[in-house]
Design a protein around this motif. Structure first.
Motif, PDB file in Angstrom:
ATOM      1  N   VAL A 106       0.865  -1.190   0.000  1.00  0.00           N
ATOM      2  CA  VAL A 106       0.000   0.000   0.000  1.00  0.00           C
ATOM      3  C   VAL A 106       0.897   1.233   0.000  1.00  0.00           C
ATOM      4  O   VAL A 106       1.475   1.610   1.023  1.00  0.00           O
ATOM      5  CB  VAL A 106      -0.950   0.018   1.210  1.00  0.00           C
ATOM      6  CG1 VAL A 106      -1.892   1.215   1.122  1.00  0.00           C
ATOM      7  CG2 VAL A 106      -1.745  -1.285   1.285  1.00  0.00           C
ATOM      8  N   LYS A 107       1.011   1.868  -1.162  1.00  0.00           N
ATOM      9  CA  LYS A 107       1.859   3.048  -1.319  1.00  0.00           C
ATOM     10  C   LYS A 107       1.027   4.241  -1.772  1.00  0.00           C
ATOM     11  O   LYS A 107      -0.071   4.077  -2.297  1.00  0.00           O
ATOM     12  CB  LYS A 107       2.955   2.782  -2.357  1.00  0.00           C
ATOM     13  CG  LYS A 107       3.939   1.698  -1.960  1.00  0.00           C
ATOM     14  CD  LYS A 107       4.931   1.455  -3.090  1.00  0.00           C
ATOM     15  CE  LYS A 107       5.932   0.363  -2.714  1.00  0.00           C
ATOM     16  NZ  LYS A 107       6.860   0.073  -3.849  1.00  0.00           N
ATOM     17  N   TYR A 108       1.595   5.424  -1.574  1.00  0.00           N
ATOM     18  CA  TYR A 108       0.918   6.624  -2.051  1.00  0.00           C
ATOM     19  C   TYR A 108       1.920   7.550  -2.733  1.00  0.00           C
ATOM     20  O   TYR A 108       3.109   7.572  -2.382  1.00  0.00           O
ATOM     21  CB  TYR A 108       0.223   7.347  -0.895  1.00  0.00           C
ATOM     22  CG  TYR A 108       1.132   8.128   0.018  1.00  0.00           C
ATOM     23  CD1 TYR A 108       1.275   9.512  -0.115  1.00  0.00           C
ATOM     24  CD2 TYR A 108       1.867   7.478   1.018  1.00  0.00           C
ATOM     25  CE1 TYR A 108       2.127  10.236   0.723  1.00  0.00           C
ATOM     26  CE2 TYR A 108       2.711   8.187   1.862  1.00  0.00           C
ATOM     27  CZ  TYR A 108       2.834   9.562   1.707  1.00  0.00           C
ATOM     28  OH  TYR A 108       3.676  10.270   2.531  1.00  0.00           O
ATOM     29  N   ALA A 109       1.430   8.291  -3.700  1.00  0.00           N
ATOM     30  CA  ALA A 109       2.267   9.279  -4.393  1.00  0.00           C
ATOM     31  C   ALA A 109       2.331  10.542  -3.541  1.00  0.00           C
ATOM     32  O   ALA A 109       1.296  11.119  -3.195  1.00  0.00           O
ATOM     33  CB  ALA A 109       1.670   9.599  -5.764  1.00  0.00           C
ATOM     34  N   THR A 110       3.534  10.967  -3.185  1.00  0.00           N
ATOM     35  CA  THR A 110       3.719  12.145  -2.342  1.00  0.00           C
ATOM     36  C   THR A 110       3.520  13.427  -3.152  1.00  0.00           C
ATOM     37  O   THR A 110       3.475  13.412  -4.386  1.00  0.00           O
ATOM     38  CB  THR A 110       5.122  12.151  -1.726  1.00  0.00           C
ATOM     39  OG1 THR A 110       6.073  12.348  -2.783  1.00  0.00           O
ATOM     40  CG2 THR A 110       5.414  10.854  -1.004  1.00  0.00           C
ATOM     41  N   LYS A 111       3.427  14.555  -2.453  1.00  0.00           N
ATOM     42  CA  LYS A 111       3.304  15.856  -3.123  1.00  0.00           C
ATOM     43  C   LYS A 111       4.505  16.126  -4.014  1.00  0.00           C
ATOM     44  O   LYS A 111       4.406  16.797  -5.041  1.00  0.00           O
ATOM     45  CB  LYS A 111       3.190  16.978  -2.083  1.00  0.00           C
ATOM     46  CG  LYS A 111       1.856  17.037  -1.370  1.00  0.00           C
ATOM     47  CD  LYS A 111       1.820  18.204  -0.392  1.00  0.00           C
ATOM     48  CE  LYS A 111       0.489  18.267   0.330  1.00  0.00           C
ATOM     49  NZ  LYS A 111       0.449  19.387   1.305  1.00  0.00           N
ATOM     50  N   GLU A 112       5.655  15.576  -3.612  1.00  0.00           N
ATOM     51  CA  GLU A 112       6.891  15.812  -4.354  1.00  0.00           C
ATOM     52  C   GLU A 112       7.048  14.858  -5.538  1.00  0.00           C
ATOM     53  O   GLU A 112       8.015  14.936  -6.285  1.00  0.00           O
ATOM     54  CB  GLU A 112       8.091  15.665  -3.428  1.00  0.00           C
ATOM     55  CG  GLU A 112       8.161  16.692  -2.302  1.00  0.00           C
ATOM     56  CD  GLU A 112       7.148  16.437  -1.201  1.00  0.00           C
ATOM     57  OE1 GLU A 112       6.715  17.420  -0.561  1.00  0.00           O
ATOM     58  OE2 GLU A 112       6.778  15.258  -0.991  1.00  0.00           O
ATOM     59  N   GLY A 113       6.090  13.919  -5.685  1.00  0.00           N
ATOM     60  CA  GLY A 113       6.154  13.015  -6.821  1.00  0.00           C
ATOM     61  C   GLY A 113       6.797  11.674  -6.515  1.00  0.00           C
ATOM     62  O   GLY A 113       6.944  10.840  -7.400  1.00  0.00           O
ATOM     63  N   GLY A 114       7.169  11.461  -5.262  1.00  0.00           N
ATOM     64  CA  GLY A 114       7.738  10.171  -4.882  1.00  0.00           C
ATOM     65  C   GLY A 114       6.656   9.151  -4.582  1.00  0.00           C
ATOM     66  O   GLY A 114       5.458   9.420  -4.678  1.00  0.00           O
ATOM     67  N   LEU A 115       7.095   7.948  -4.202  1.00  0.00           N
ATOM     68  CA  LEU A 115       6.172   6.862  -3.869  1.00  0.00           C
ATOM     69  C   LEU A 115       6.605   6.268  -2.535  1.00  0.00           C
ATOM     70  O   LEU A 115       7.738   5.798  -2.392  1.00  0.00           O
ATOM     71  CB  LEU A 115       6.211   5.799  -4.974  1.00  0.00           C
ATOM     72  CG  LEU A 115       4.988   4.894  -5.139  1.00  0.00           C
ATOM     73  CD1 LEU A 115       3.719   5.698  -5.399  1.00  0.00           C
ATOM     74  CD2 LEU A 115       5.222   3.881  -6.243  1.00  0.00           C
ATOM     75  N   GLU A 116       5.710   6.312  -1.537  1.00  0.00           N
ATOM     76  CA  GLU A 116       6.062   5.841  -0.190  1.00  0.00           C
ATOM     77  C   GLU A 116       4.967   4.947   0.375  1.00  0.00           C
ATOM     78  O   GLU A 116       3.795   5.063   0.002  1.00  0.00           O
ATOM     79  CB  GLU A 116       6.274   7.038   0.749  1.00  0.00           C
ATOM     80  CG  GLU A 116       7.474   7.907   0.392  1.00  0.00           C
ATOM     81  CD  GLU A 116       7.685   9.025   1.408  1.00  0.00           C
ATOM     82  OE1 GLU A 116       6.989   9.024   2.452  1.00  0.00           O
ATOM     83  OE2 GLU A 116       8.519   9.908   1.142  1.00  0.00           O
ATOM     84  N   TYR A 117       5.395   4.059   1.279  1.00  0.00           N
ATOM     85  CA  TYR A 117       4.414   3.255   2.012  1.00  0.00           C
ATOM     86  C   TYR A 117       3.673   4.140   3.018  1.00  0.00           C
ATOM     87  O   TYR A 117       4.260   5.057   3.601  1.00  0.00           O
ATOM     88  CB  TYR A 117       5.100   2.116   2.776  1.00  0.00           C
ATOM     89  CG  TYR A 117       5.622   1.005   1.898  1.00  0.00           C
ATOM     90  CD1 TYR A 117       4.734   0.156   1.229  1.00  0.00           C
ATOM     91  CD2 TYR A 117       6.989   0.801   1.736  1.00  0.00           C
ATOM     92  CE1 TYR A 117       5.211  -0.873   0.425  1.00  0.00           C
ATOM     93  CE2 TYR A 117       7.474  -0.222   0.930  1.00  0.00           C
ATOM     94  CZ  TYR A 117       6.575  -1.051   0.268  1.00  0.00           C
ATOM     95  OH  TYR A 117       7.037  -2.065  -0.524  1.00  0.00           O
ATOM     96  N   VAL A 118       2.384   3.850   3.212  1.00  0.00           N
ATOM     97  CA  VAL A 118       1.618   4.604   4.205  1.00  0.00           C
ATOM     98  C   VAL A 118       1.907   4.055   5.607  1.00  0.00           C
ATOM     99  O   VAL A 118       2.531   3.002   5.770  1.00  0.00           O
ATOM    100  CB  VAL A 118       0.098   4.542   3.924  1.00  0.00           C
ATOM    101  CG1 VAL A 118      -0.224   5.107   2.567  1.00  0.00           C
ATOM    102  CG2 VAL A 118      -0.422   3.111   4.053  1.00  0.00           C
ATOM    103  N   TRP A 119       1.449   4.775   6.622  1.00  0.00           N
ATOM    104  CA  TRP A 119       1.619   4.391   8.027  1.00  0.00           C
ATOM    105  C   TRP A 119       0.238   4.068   8.595  1.00  0.00           C
ATOM    106  O   TRP A 119      -0.724   4.771   8.311  1.00  0.00           O
ATOM    107  CB  TRP A 119       2.272   5.522   8.815  1.00  0.00           C
ATOM    108  CG  TRP A 119       3.603   5.935   8.253  1.00  0.00           C
ATOM    109  CD1 TRP A 119       3.833   6.740   7.180  1.00  0.00           C
ATOM    110  CD2 TRP A 119       4.892   5.533   8.730  1.00  0.00           C
ATOM    111  NE1 TRP A 119       5.189   6.879   6.947  1.00  0.00           N
ATOM    112  CE2 TRP A 119       5.865   6.150   7.886  1.00  0.00           C
ATOM    113  CE3 TRP A 119       5.335   4.734   9.783  1.00  0.00           C
ATOM    114  CZ2 TRP A 119       7.226   5.982   8.072  1.00  0.00           C
ATOM    115  CZ3 TRP A 119       6.693   4.558   9.970  1.00  0.00           C
ATOM    116  CH2 TRP A 119       7.629   5.173   9.113  1.00  0.00           C
ATOM    117  N   GLY A 120       0.159   3.015   9.396  1.00  0.00           N
ATOM    118  CA  GLY A 120      -1.157   2.533   9.797  1.00  0.00           C
ATOM    119  C   GLY A 120      -1.415   2.458  11.288  1.00  0.00           C
ATOM    120  O   GLY A 120      -0.492   2.472  12.111  1.00  0.00           O
ATOM    121  N   THR A 121      -2.707   2.388  11.614  1.00  0.00           N
ATOM    122  CA  THR A 121      -3.151   2.126  12.988  1.00  0.00           C
ATOM    123  C   THR A 121      -4.319   1.154  12.936  1.00  0.00           C
ATOM    124  O   THR A 121      -5.000   1.015  11.911  1.00  0.00           O
ATOM    125  CB  THR A 121      -3.640   3.397  13.720  1.00  0.00           C
ATOM    126  OG1 THR A 121      -4.992   3.693  13.340  1.00  0.00           O
ATOM    127  CG2 THR A 121      -2.759   4.599  13.438  1.00  0.00           C
TER     128      THR A 121
END
Length: 492
Positions: free
Chosen positions: A254-269
């Motif tokens: 589960v990744k998301y595209a950042t404002k800067e154009g990168g791709l990162e995993y989200v953080w969960g609870t």
């Protein structure tokens, strides 16, 4: 009604089991380890559910619903998660029955085996995070704040109504965030929501804290909790909120595209409370006569019992009672007028006392003559005679508020009196055996020491309390340095 109810001081476990049944809350079902929640017990759960649901929505969460069945392969993706739940999972292997050829009944059709076994939901992290992969594409989709009300199955061997059953009702929140900080803030926020509910609605004081590594949720980075103390000196975990880090996001990509154009995993609870809270409500407040319910969660807050000898008297009293009922209901107070002609007033008094109705109004012929009535409090048994006029609704509302506060204060004082400090192992064991309750003691921070104390005393570290001052000391077992006390107790 209360005749024969075991005394708490003689057999607390038997008292609890009998009270659950006699107060008409729940009963055992034909399926071992499962329960039937009866209407009166379910009405308490509904009031809990309604308030918690409002609190979740007030903090930005929305409700959804996810499948009861989870593909077995999903649980294999997060190693520590499956390790934590593997022994409690119920597994579906076939999808069809058929009549036996010998006429003996239905059997599992051997030709209807599933290609992949399905796990009956023990908790929903895996199926939800697999779904979130499709829901989350960019930072614009975050935070994702979802809750669901559902049932879960954990194949418990030793069960007790409400406290530990193979199937139970609960809510489980699952959120996704762009940063670690946001996820931690969410985890703490929900812990505080739970604490607010426990203290201000259930009337149960709680300790907020962090679980040790050995006690935290399977698959979590950190588990925050609220711990309550029952009248027999045992602790009860009343709610947990888990910071998952990126563990499930990585397991389900589960990744998301950042404002800067990168791709990162989200953080969960993830976080949840269950029908176990009804068990906590019973054990924290009730007495040898039956239930004691805080007004905010009582299905019936006021019961009116008529006292009469003739139909004519009943007709007069009923008219007045309905007028009182209507005036109280206009203030949002739930009222029951018990005009059954099959039971005497004494029986009704005992029955509603056993069911924990906070306030009882008795209305008889002399009251009608004098323009008065009797108010009796369930929490402390005090009675007062008041005018049966327009001032009554205000007095009833004041009393319900006093009862709510009084129930909490009594539980808080009990916890205060049942919290002790121990600076050596012998004192620690002596306190556990003689007094129970919460014991504040130093621990060296190792899982080995924690496990040995648990094995030797049956006491666990309930939590590392939040906000507690640092205090230099020595571990009660090993004598190694420690900079704070943790909360130990024997627990449900």
């Amino acid at each position: 009604m209360s005749k024969g109810l075991p005394k708490r001081s003689e057999d607390y476990s038997l008292w609890y089991n009998e009270l659950v049944k006699r107060a008409d809350l729940a009963e055992n079902s034909p399926v071992r380890g499962c329960m039937v929640i009866k209407p009166y017990g379910y009405a308490i759960w509904e009031k809990m559910q309604q308030q918690l649901d409002k609190m979740f929505k007030d903090t930005g969460h929305s409700n959804a619903y996810f499948p009861l069945f989870i593909p077995k392969s999903y649980l294999s993706r997060e190693a520590s998660h499956i390790e934590g739940f593997a022994k409690e999972c119920a597994v579906v292997t076939h999808y069809r029955l058929k009549n036996a050829e010998d006429g003996s009944g239905v059997i599992v059709d051997p030709d209807a085996k599933l290609e992949e076994e399905l796990i009956v939901r023990p908790t929903s992290e895996t199926v939800i995070w697999n779904t979130y992969k499709n829901w989350i594409q960019s930072y614009r989709d975050l935070p994702l704040l979802i809750n669901q009300w559902a049932n879960v199955v954990r194949w418990e061997m030793r069960t007790r109504l409400f406290l530990r059953t193979a199937e139970f009702l609960w809510q489980e929140g699952h959120t996704a965030h762009a940063t670690s900080q946001e996820a931690v803030e969410e985890t703490v926020k929900i812990m505080n929501v739970y604490a607010d509910f426990a203290e201000n609605w259930m009337g149960v004081p709680v300790i907020r804290g962090l679980k040790t590594e050995s006690e935290r949720f399977a698959g979590a980075v950190d588990t925050y909790c609220i711990e309550a103390l029952m009248q027999d000196g045992k602790a009860l975990q009343a709610g947990t909120s888990h910071y998952l880090g990126q563990n499930f996001a990585e397991a389900f990509d589960v990744k998301y595209a950042t404002k800067e154009g990168g791709l990162e995993y989200v953080w969960g609870t993830s976080w949840g409370v269950s029908t176990r809270l009804i068990g906590a409500l019973i054990m924290a407040h009730s007495d040898d006569q039956g239930l004691v319910l805080p007004p905010k969660l009582a299905p019936i807050q006021v019961v009116i019992v008529p006292i009469y000898r003739s139909d004519e008297q009943l007709a007069q009293i009923s008219e007045k009672a309905h007028s009182i009922k209507e005036a109280l209901e206009d203030l949002g107070i739930s009222v029951k007028f018990d005009d059954r002609d099959t039971h005497k007033p004494g029986f009704k008094f005992a029955e509603w006392e056993q069911k924990g109705v906070p306030l009882r109004i008795a209305l008889g012929p002399k009251d009608m003559e004098n323009g008065t009535l009797e108010l009796a409090r369930r929490d402390n048994g005090t009675k007062e005679t008041v005018p049966a006029d327009d001032s009554l609704p205000k007095r009833v509302k004041e009393l319900l508020k006093e009862i709510q506060e009084g129930i909490y204060n009594k539980a808080y004082q009990f916890r205060k009196d049942s919290t002790h400090k121990a600076d050596d192992y012998d004192t620690f064991k002596q306190l556990l055996d003689d007094k129970g309750g919460f014991i504040l003691a130093h621990w060296d921070g190792t899982a080995e020491t924690e496990a040995r104390i648990k094995e030797e005393t049956k006491a666990t570290i309930r939590c590392i309390p939040l906000g507690a001052e640092e205090e230099e000391g020595k571990c009660i077992l090993t004598g190694k340095p420690s900079n704070r006390r943790v909360v130990f107790a024997r627990a449900y």
